[in-house]
Design a protein around this motif. Sequence first.
Motif, PDB file in Angstrom:
ATOM      1  N   GLY A  51       0.786  -1.141  -0.051  1.00 32.91           N
ATOM      2  CA  GLY A  51       0.217   0.135  -0.117  1.00 32.91           C
ATOM      3  C   GLY A  51       1.002   1.241  -0.107  1.00 32.91           C
ATOM      4  N   SER A  52      -0.079   2.422  -0.121  1.00 34.63           N
ATOM      5  CA  SER A  52       0.793   3.701  -0.169  1.00 34.63           C
ATOM      6  C   SER A  52       0.617   4.422   1.399  1.00 34.63           C
ATOM      7  CB  SER A  52       0.163   4.637  -1.068  1.00 34.63           C
ATOM      8  OG  SER A  52       0.759   5.938  -0.995  1.00 34.63           O
ATOM      9  N   ARG A  53       1.799   5.103   1.770  1.00 32.34           N
ATOM     10  CA  ARG A  53       1.728   5.856   2.967  1.00 32.34           C
ATOM     11  C   ARG A  53       0.895   7.072   2.878  1.00 32.34           C
ATOM     12  NH1 ARG A  53       4.093   3.237   7.024  1.00 32.34           N
ATOM     13  NH2 ARG A  53       6.123   1.888   6.495  1.00 32.34           N
ATOM     14  N   ALA A  54       1.064   7.536   1.579  1.00 29.16           N
ATOM     15  CA  ALA A  54       0.556   8.939   1.231  1.00 29.16           C
ATOM     16  C   ALA A  54      -0.884   8.764   1.247  1.00 29.16           C
ATOM     17  CB  ALA A  54       1.308   9.535   0.254  1.00 29.16           C
ATOM     18  N   THR A  55      -1.485   7.955   0.405  1.00 32.73           N
ATOM     19  CA  THR A  55      -2.772   8.072   0.092  1.00 32.73           C
ATOM     20  C   THR A  55      -3.749   6.999   0.636  1.00 32.73           C
ATOM     21  OG1 THR A  55      -2.666   6.523  -1.894  1.00 32.73           O
ATOM     22  CG2 THR A  55      -2.395   8.917  -2.435  1.00 32.73           C
ATOM     23  N   ARG A  56      -3.268   5.930   0.887  1.00 35.91           N
ATOM     24  CA  ARG A  56      -4.105   4.964   1.504  1.00 35.91           C
ATOM     25  C   ARG A  56      -5.185   4.579   0.800  1.00 35.91           C
ATOM     26  NH1 ARG A  56      -1.599   3.771   7.024  1.00 35.91           N
ATOM     27  NH2 ARG A  56      -0.415   5.411   7.335  1.00 35.91           N
ATOM     28  N   LEU A  57      -5.206   4.714  -0.440  1.00 34.08           N
ATOM     29  CA  LEU A  57      -6.439   4.666  -1.514  1.00 34.08           C
ATOM     30  C   LEU A  57      -6.304   3.348  -2.282  1.00 34.08           C
ATOM     31  CD1 LEU A  57      -7.203   8.316  -2.695  1.00 34.08           C
ATOM     32  CD2 LEU A  57      -8.577   6.824  -0.772  1.00 34.08           C
ATOM     33  N   PHE A  58      -5.037   2.836  -2.055  1.00 34.52           N
ATOM     34  CA  PHE A  58      -5.155   1.500  -3.031  1.00 34.52           C
ATOM     35  C   PHE A  58      -4.148   0.583  -2.120  1.00 34.52           C
ATOM     36  CE2 PHE A  58      -0.996   3.683  -3.849  1.00 34.52           C
ATOM     37  CZ  PHE A  58       0.017   2.495  -4.019  1.00 34.52           C
ATOM     38  N   ARG A  59      -4.469  -0.702  -2.441  1.00 33.04           N
ATOM     39  CA  ARG A  59      -3.660  -1.878  -1.894  1.00 33.04           C
ATOM     40  C   ARG A  59      -3.487  -2.919  -3.147  1.00 33.04           C
ATOM     41  NH1 ARG A  59      -6.041  -3.199   3.982  1.00 33.04           N
ATOM     42  NH2 ARG A  59      -5.203  -1.527   4.752  1.00 33.04           N
ATOM     43  N   TYR A  60      -2.334  -3.316  -3.259  1.00 32.36           N
ATOM     44  CA  TYR A  60      -2.080  -4.276  -4.392  1.00 32.36           C
ATOM     45  C   TYR A  60      -1.968  -5.748  -3.638  1.00 32.36           C
ATOM     46  CZ  TYR A  60      -1.874  -0.844  -7.837  1.00 32.36           C
ATOM     47  OH  TYR A  60      -2.163  -0.023  -8.614  1.00 32.36           O
ATOM     48  N   VAL A  61      -2.415  -6.662  -4.081  1.00 28.54           N
ATOM     49  CA  VAL A  61      -2.098  -8.123  -3.421  1.00 28.54           C
ATOM     50  C   VAL A  61      -1.346  -9.032  -4.469  1.00 28.54           C
ATOM     51  CG1 VAL A  61      -3.024 -10.284  -2.318  1.00 28.54           C
ATOM     52  CG2 VAL A  61      -4.023  -8.126  -1.809  1.00 28.54           C
ATOM     53  N   LEU A  62      -0.077  -9.266  -4.382  1.00 31.05           N
ATOM     54  CA  LEU A  62       0.523  -9.776  -5.358  1.00 31.05           C
ATOM     55  C   LEU A  62       1.116 -11.324  -4.590  1.00 31.05           C
ATOM     56  CD1 LEU A  62       2.226  -6.823  -5.294  1.00 31.05           C
ATOM     57  CD2 LEU A  62       2.338  -7.561  -7.341  1.00 31.05           C
ATOM     58  N   LEU A  63       1.317 -12.380  -5.820  1.00 35.26           N
ATOM     59  CA  LEU A  63       1.853 -13.326  -5.392  1.00 35.26           C
ATOM     60  C   LEU A  63       3.078 -13.263  -6.084  1.00 35.26           C
ATOM     61  CD1 LEU A  63       1.716 -16.334  -4.555  1.00 35.26           C
ATOM     62  CD2 LEU A  63       0.884 -16.997  -6.732  1.00 35.26           C
ATOM     63  N   VAL A  64       4.262 -13.532  -4.968  1.00 33.51           N
ATOM     64  CA  VAL A  64       5.700 -13.356  -5.527  1.00 33.51           C
ATOM     65  C   VAL A  64       6.449 -14.870  -5.136  1.00 33.51           C
ATOM     66  CG1 VAL A  64       7.776 -11.815  -4.910  1.00 33.51           C
ATOM     67  CG2 VAL A  64       5.533 -10.791  -4.956  1.00 33.51           C
ATOM     68  N   ARG A  65       7.277 -15.271  -5.967  1.00 34.48           N
ATOM     69  CA  ARG A  65       8.221 -16.198  -5.806  1.00 34.48           C
ATOM     70  C   ARG A  65       9.503 -15.618  -5.374  1.00 34.48           C
ATOM     71  NH1 ARG A  65       8.070 -21.701  -8.768  1.00 34.48           N
ATOM     72  NH2 ARG A  65       6.610 -21.870  -7.303  1.00 34.48           N
ATOM     73  N   ALA A  66      10.069 -15.999  -4.132  1.00 36.56           N
ATOM     74  CA  ALA A  66      11.345 -15.453  -3.869  1.00 36.56           C
ATOM     75  C   ALA A  66      11.988 -16.534  -2.995  1.00 36.56           C
ATOM     76  CB  ALA A  66      11.266 -14.052  -3.106  1.00 36.56           C
ATOM     77  N   ALA A  67      13.467 -16.274  -2.826  1.00 36.34           N
ATOM     78  CA  ALA A  67      14.182 -17.027  -1.736  1.00 36.34           C
ATOM     79  C   ALA A  67      14.107 -16.789  -0.465  1.00 36.34           C
ATOM     80  CB  ALA A  67      15.848 -17.023  -2.041  1.00 36.34           C
ATOM     81  N   SER A  68      13.755 -15.468  -0.037  1.00 37.53           N
ATOM     82  CA  SER A  68      13.540 -15.108   1.439  1.00 37.53           C
ATOM     83  C   SER A  68      12.215 -14.145   1.438  1.00 37.53           C
ATOM     84  CB  SER A  68      14.515 -14.510   1.900  1.00 37.53           C
ATOM     85  OG  SER A  68      14.997 -13.435   1.322  1.00 37.53           O
TER      86      SER A  68
END
Length: 65
Positions: A15-32
């Motif tokens: 999310g954004s600290r400034a607007t708090r009007l949006f959120r994105y939910v993502l599926l991420v593949r990572a090592a950590s």
Amino acid sequence: MDTSETFADYWVTVGSRATRLFRYVLLVRAASEGEAKSKAIQYVKGIRNTNEELYVISIEEMDGE
């Protein structure tokens, strides 16, 4: 020498600290978890084309089952 890395899938909410009007939910593949957070923030910055301060609201590792 074993050079293979173990990857996991993470659900990351950004999310954004400034607007708090949006959120994105993502599926991420990572090592950590840290790498997953960084990848998610960089991705959202790219698609929003913004310099807003973004942060990770939540992160959860997916079960491998």
